[in-house]
Structure formats: C-alpha cells, structure tokens
Design a protein around this motif. Structure first.
Motif, PDB file in Angstrom:
ATOM      1  N   ILE A  96      27.155   4.316  -3.241  1.00 32.17           N
ATOM      2  CA  ILE A  96      26.775   2.838  -3.430  1.00 32.17           C
ATOM      3  C   ILE A  96      26.239   2.369  -2.262  1.00 32.17           C
ATOM      4  N   LEU A  97      25.021   1.608  -2.279  1.00 33.48           N
ATOM      5  CA  LEU A  97      24.500   0.918  -1.081  1.00 33.48           C
ATOM      6  C   LEU A  97      24.048  -0.476  -1.505  1.00 33.48           C
ATOM      7  N   HIS A  98      24.647  -1.648  -0.952  1.00 40.92           N
ATOM      8  CA  HIS A  98      24.294  -2.874  -1.261  1.00 40.92           C
ATOM      9  C   HIS A  98      24.593  -3.816  -0.237  1.00 40.92           C
ATOM     10  N   THR A  99      23.633  -4.696   0.023  1.00 45.26           N
ATOM     11  CA  THR A  99      23.762  -5.870   0.660  1.00 45.26           C
ATOM     12  C   THR A  99      22.801  -6.901   0.171  1.00 45.26           C
ATOM     13  N   TYR A 100      23.050  -8.318   0.531  1.00 42.86           N
ATOM     14  CA  TYR A 100      21.852  -9.271   0.229  1.00 42.86           C
ATOM     15  C   TYR A 100      21.486  -9.833   1.832  1.00 42.86           C
ATOM     16  N   ASP A 101      21.780  -9.152   2.773  1.00 38.49           N
ATOM     17  CA  ASP A 101      21.425  -9.682   4.061  1.00 38.49           C
ATOM     18  C   ASP A 101      20.416  -8.723   4.898  1.00 38.49           C
TER      19      ASP A 101
END
Length: 294
Positions: A96-101
C-alpha cells in the motif's frame, strides 16, 4: 485483421489541455509503448479482471503497488480491499502506498516501493485527490516508469479516469460536473477523457460536454465491472458489460448504412471487441461479427 472506417469528426487544436500529452518516452502511440493499462469502470467484482492485472504484471511473484489515495480516508492499512483481492487471487508481493502530501510524494523513501514494482493499481474515490497528491512529483514519474519497463497501470472508477490526459469529473465540489477544477490527468492514454459507472448511473450523455468543448478529445466511458485493456494503440473490452466510444463517428456490428444517428453520437463495444486508438476505428475480427439476428 481489417479496419472498418468509422465516420470521423473534424479534429481541432483548441487548448493545451486538448493537445496530445506525451507519456514518458512514448511519442508514437495513444496508449503505452511498453506495458499495459487495465482501465475499469468501477465496482470491480470479476476475479478475471483482478487475475488479468496480476498476469500482466508478471504473475503472482510480481511486486504490485496499490494506491488508495482517491478514497479520502485519513490512513490506509495493509487490509485495504484492493490489496486483499490481489492477495486472495495469489499475488504475493502487494504494498500500500499513500499520502496526501506532495512533499512526501517527492521523497526517495516514499517512491522506493515503486522502483521495483511491476504493477500499480489506483483505487476509487475522487480522482482530483490523486492529482493533488502526486502530480509533478517523483511518485508520478515512478508510476510512469512502471509502464516504461513493461509493467501494468490499472485502476477502477477514479482510478480509471486518472489514466486519461483530460481528467473527467475532476471537480472538488462534487462528481456531477464532468469538466471541473482539475482537468489534467496522468495521461497514460493521450488525448483521451475517461468516464466510469456509465450505464448504471445514466452518464452516457455526459462526455458530450467535453467533446463539444474539446472536439479532438477521444471520449471513452466504461461500465461497471468492465475493463478496457490497452497496449500501444490496441484497446480490448474485457469483463461484464460495455465500453462506449465517443470519436465523432458511429459503428454497429450489423452495419450502419440504414441507420440515422444524431449529430452527437456514441456507440457500444462489448467484451472481446477491439478498438484502434490511433486510427479511431473498430478492429474487425471474427469475434466482432455481424448481427443478422432480430
């Protein structure tokens, strides 16, 4: 293999957003020169589509990166639904790969899982979140690099629309406006806008709002649990129902000489049908066949 010409629209250069977008080193094809796209119209239920993504990535041992960012949750763990589906069907290396930045997305540490990835899957939600998080960053370049080395980019719903060069339904206020405040996608399909959930949500007329304003844009609308699988200029319908094509022309498997379609038109392709994205023509094979039955 025979190409049947379709009545074509006049194509105009209108704005930078409607011009062809170069994906990576690809300057020849509408789709990826290397690798494949699996573009799903939402509500992905079919194991056959999940399995096709795994196969195109290189099989069960291939590293697959799942990007759930469009969904809008604050955090995502290893049990995100798409990751579970991949693992259930045999994929052994799912991250899983996730960021909002976007500053985080521009770091080497964040990008690291993509450097060996053979597949990427974008989950559903709102496609503009993917743009805000990843556009212009090292992560976006790393997504493209997966294709350039022969991998697969896939996604459902928002993860379908982000693959076009023109971002359909990229409005932060809601998903009703098909031309919103974000109109540039990741461009894995050049000069194309991709809509989803098309028949279930009665969206079949919505892409005309884009093609009227940008007449050279190819419109592609994909129904739920159905995929368009693309390599170079060949696109194949795979899954449960239909893909709708908005290229200014018209086609019917039973012929069109006695039909009287309206000025604004689209047509349906069913599983097994193939389309040449460069020529903007249906590829006629034995499976495309005629339709003499009532």
């Amino acid at each position: 293999m025979l190409l049947i010409p379709i009545l074509s629209a006049a194509f105009f250069a209108v704005t930078a957003f409607a011009q062809p977008v170069t994906n990576g080193t690809n300057t020849t094809y509408v789709g990826p020169e290397n690798g494949h796209l699996v573009i799903v119209g939402g509500n992905l239920q079919s194991d056959k589509i999940w399995e096709r993504i795994i196969s195109l990535a290189g099989g069960p041992d291939a590293p697959i990166v799942v990007v759930p960012t469009a969904g809008g949750e604050s955090t995502y763990g290893a049990n995100f639904s798409a990751a579970l589906s991949f693992r259930r069907l045999g994929a052994k290396n799912v991250t899983i790969l996730h960021t909002y930045d976007p500053e985080v997305a521009n770091t080497d540490d964040f990008v690291a899982p993509l450097l060996k990835a053979k597949g990427v899957y974008f989950g559903g939600g709102r496609q503009w979140r993917l743009v805000d998080a990843y556009a212009g960053t090292k992560t976006e370049k790393a997504f493209q690099a997966v294709l350039d080395r022969g991998g697969v980019i896939s996604g459902s719903s928002a993860g379908a629309s982000i693959q076009g060069s023109f971002l359909a339904r990229g409005d932060t206020a809601g998903n009703q406006a098909i031309i919103g405040d974000h109109i540039v996608g990741f461009g894995y399909l050049k000069n194309t806008a991709i809509d989803q959930h098309v028949l279930v949500r009665n969206r079949q007329f919505d892409l005309f709002n884009i093609t009227r304003k940008y007449p050279d844009i190819l419109g592609v609308a994909i129904d739920e649990d159905t995929a368009l699988i693309v390599h170079q200029n060949e696109a194949e319908v795979f899954g449960s129902t239909y893909v709708l094509i908005y290229d200014g022309g018209f086609w019917s498997r039973e012929g069109s000489e006695l039909k009287n379609p309206p000025a604004e038109r689209f047509y349906f392709l069913r599983p097994g049908d193939k389309y040449d994205l460069g020529a903007r023509q249906v590829i006629i094979t034995n499976a495309t066949g005629g339709g003499d039955d009532e």
